[in-house]
Design an enzyme around this catalytic site. Sequence first.
Site, PDB file in Angstrom:
ATOM      1  N   ASP A 269       0.861  -1.186   0.000  1.00  0.00           N
ATOM      2  CA  ASP A 269       0.000   0.000   0.000  1.00  0.00           C
ATOM      3  C   ASP A 269       0.897   1.236   0.000  1.00  0.00           C
ATOM      4  O   ASP A 269       1.989   1.231  -0.598  1.00  0.00           O
ATOM      5  CB  ASP A 269      -1.005  -0.050   1.166  1.00  0.00           C
ATOM      6  N   ASP A 270       0.472   2.282   0.663  1.00  0.00           N
ATOM      7  CA  ASP A 270       1.177   3.560   0.620  1.00  0.00           C
ATOM      8  C   ASP A 270       2.588   3.454   1.244  1.00  0.00           C
ATOM      9  O   ASP A 270       2.888   2.498   1.949  1.00  0.00           O
ATOM     10  CB  ASP A 270       0.341   4.597   1.400  1.00  0.00           C
TER      11      ASP A 270
ATOM     12  N   LYS B 267      -3.670  -0.551  -6.954  1.00  0.00           N
ATOM     13  CA  LYS B 267      -4.716   0.199  -6.242  1.00  0.00           C
ATOM     14  C   LYS B 267      -4.418   1.673  -6.468  1.00  0.00           C
ATOM     15  O   LYS B 267      -3.334   2.147  -6.108  1.00  0.00           O
ATOM     16  CB  LYS B 267      -4.680  -0.150  -4.751  1.00  0.00           C
TER      17      LYS B 267
ATOM     18  N   ASP C 219      -5.365   5.302  -5.541  1.00  0.00           N
ATOM     19  CA  ASP C 219      -6.074   6.124  -4.555  1.00  0.00           C
ATOM     20  C   ASP C 219      -6.395   7.502  -5.147  1.00  0.00           C
ATOM     21  O   ASP C 219      -6.007   7.792  -6.288  1.00  0.00           O
ATOM     22  CB  ASP C 219      -5.179   6.240  -3.308  1.00  0.00           C
TER      23      ASP C 219
ATOM     24  N   SER D  62     -10.112   3.763  -6.274  1.00  0.00           N
ATOM     25  CA  SER D  62     -10.723   4.378  -5.089  1.00  0.00           C
ATOM     26  C   SER D  62     -11.661   5.517  -5.470  1.00  0.00           C
ATOM     27  O   SER D  62     -12.247   6.153  -4.590  1.00  0.00           O
ATOM     28  CB  SER D  62      -9.631   4.902  -4.147  1.00  0.00           C
TER      29      SER D  62
ATOM     30  N   ARG E  64     -13.212   0.845  -4.307  1.00  0.00           N
ATOM     31  CA  ARG E  64     -13.574   1.234  -2.947  1.00  0.00           C
ATOM     32  C   ARG E  64     -14.740   2.210  -3.036  1.00  0.00           C
ATOM     33  O   ARG E  64     -14.639   3.227  -3.701  1.00  0.00           O
ATOM     34  CB  ARG E  64     -12.371   1.888  -2.275  1.00  0.00           C
TER      35      ARG E  64
ATOM     36  N   ASP F 131     -12.386   4.225   4.991  1.00  0.00           N
ATOM     37  CA  ASP F 131     -11.401   3.213   5.389  1.00  0.00           C
ATOM     38  C   ASP F 131     -11.863   2.379   6.578  1.00  0.00           C
ATOM     39  O   ASP F 131     -12.402   2.908   7.546  1.00  0.00           O
ATOM     40  CB  ASP F 131     -10.097   3.905   5.816  1.00  0.00           C
TER      41      ASP F 131
HETATM   42  C1  GLA Z   1      -6.432   6.072   1.857  1.00  0.00           C
HETATM   43  C2  GLA Z   1      -6.985   4.707   1.474  1.00  0.00           C
HETATM   44  C3  GLA Z   1      -6.427   3.637   2.394  1.00  0.00           C
HETATM   45  C4  GLA Z   1      -4.913   3.656   2.334  1.00  0.00           C
HETATM   46  C5  GLA Z   1      -4.395   5.030   2.683  1.00  0.00           C
HETATM   47  C6  GLA Z   1      -2.900   5.141   2.440  1.00  0.00           C
HETATM   48  O1  GLA Z   1      -6.917   6.484   3.117  1.00  0.00           O
HETATM   49  O2  GLA Z   1      -8.373   4.691   1.488  1.00  0.00           O
HETATM   50  O3  GLA Z   1      -6.925   2.369   2.042  1.00  0.00           O
HETATM   51  O4  GLA Z   1      -4.497   3.266   1.060  1.00  0.00           O
HETATM   52  O5  GLA Z   1      -5.021   6.041   1.887  1.00  0.00           O
HETATM   53  O6  GLA Z   1      -2.391   6.373   2.779  1.00  0.00           O
END
Ligand code: GLA
Length: 436
Positions: free
Chosen positions: A79-80, A156, A158, A190, A215, A219
């Site tokens: 992820d991030d 993914k 965002d 997202s 999404r 979260d």
């Molecule tokens: C957003 C996304 C999360 C995650 C964070 C990462 O909030 O919805 O799922 O990926 O960013 O910073």
Amino acid sequence: MHWTALVLALGLLAVTVALDNGLMRTPPMGWLAWERFRCNVDCEHDPRNCIRQQLFTDMADRLSEDGWRELGYVYVNIDDCWSSMQRDQRGRLQADSKRFPGGIRRLSRYMHDRGLKLGIYGDMGTHTCGGYPGTPLDKIEVDAQTFAEWEVDMLKLDGCYSNATVQAQGYPRMSKALNATGRPIGYSCSWPAYQGGLPPKVDYSLLAKICNLWRNYGDIQDSWTSVLNIVDWFFDNQEVLIAAAGPGRWNDPDMLIIGDFGLSMEQSRSQMALWAIMAAPLFMSNDLRTISSGARSILQNKMAIRINQDPLGLQGRRILKEKSNIEVFWRPLSNDASALVFFSRRDDMPYRYQTSLSKLNYTTGIYKIYDVFSGRTMILKDLVSFVVSVNPSGVVMWYVSAPAKPRTLSRQFSRDDRLGGFFRGYLANGIPQVFL
Ligand code: GLA
């Protein structure tokens, strides 16, 4: 237009509603770093839990050695907070060189060598939500190309630090760019979560054409409150969401937090059951190195997974909200089977909920029931009244076979036996019974 051409065109229309990359015909399954490990980049003080190469190879080892992969959990998703704060001299994203010494390419090779897949994270804006470099419009093609060269299997994307106009251009454009690389890359958008998740702002038929999953909502956090909040939103808006989902195009209520700190065993079963009913992607965000055997057995429940992965890909619905705070959920499955979930929002004691299959809209017939979490099987006639005992914040989940007419029952049974059906143990004694 000649009518045959019209029929052909309509037929084509019908088969191209999903993103045409052939991926994710059933909801994707795997592991995703975010909920459990966040943006922990303090590898000096917390080497075991920080976002770095070894976290992902550790999880890959667990997935391939502890029976997860065979059940379908194949994605290992970054992820991030994986990247360097700067692009390289040629303007391409690059991994943080201290934390990912082999780069992303080494990780994808590690996954592929073990029959797993690698997912990565980007953001349709100037920065990711964690403040790392994003993918502004003019970088979409180069980033898609970079991910493909790294042999990544899923992205993914965002939406932090962008706006509605940029998103409306960028999400479809990234879809095209990924397809243009020639590498099959699953695409998680997202976008709808940033549009409030509902029409008219969200165009779900467009999303279905450009993304494999999306999404819709906020979260997930490590708490039962958070799970309930998500469950409420998804089932309160089920008519819109059910219509959007199908093979290759899934609503994503966010990660499974089973195995973390916020859920009891009952609540963990509830999350698993409701995510299966929703045909949700099953991305665990937990520590597979230390997960308890209880949490593992819920996540590895074969029938819950089979229900989630049903090839028809129809998202289930809430069919009843009782005054007693029991809710009933139903999902149609292939071969005229179905799944039922009885869910308790109570906080007092196990509740004895009495109903019958005919009250739950089942047609006349005899049904074989497999209780997903206890493994018990039973036979139920549609009109027979039964009682399920549902624990506070827990579920009872059933796989319900296609109905059999009383006369054809024995034939049905032997067919199930030939197929190695789930009911053999029970049928061995040959006496149909109803457990109350
Ligand atoms: C957003 C996304 C999360 C995650 C964070 C990462 O909030 O919805 O799922 O990926 O960013 O910073």
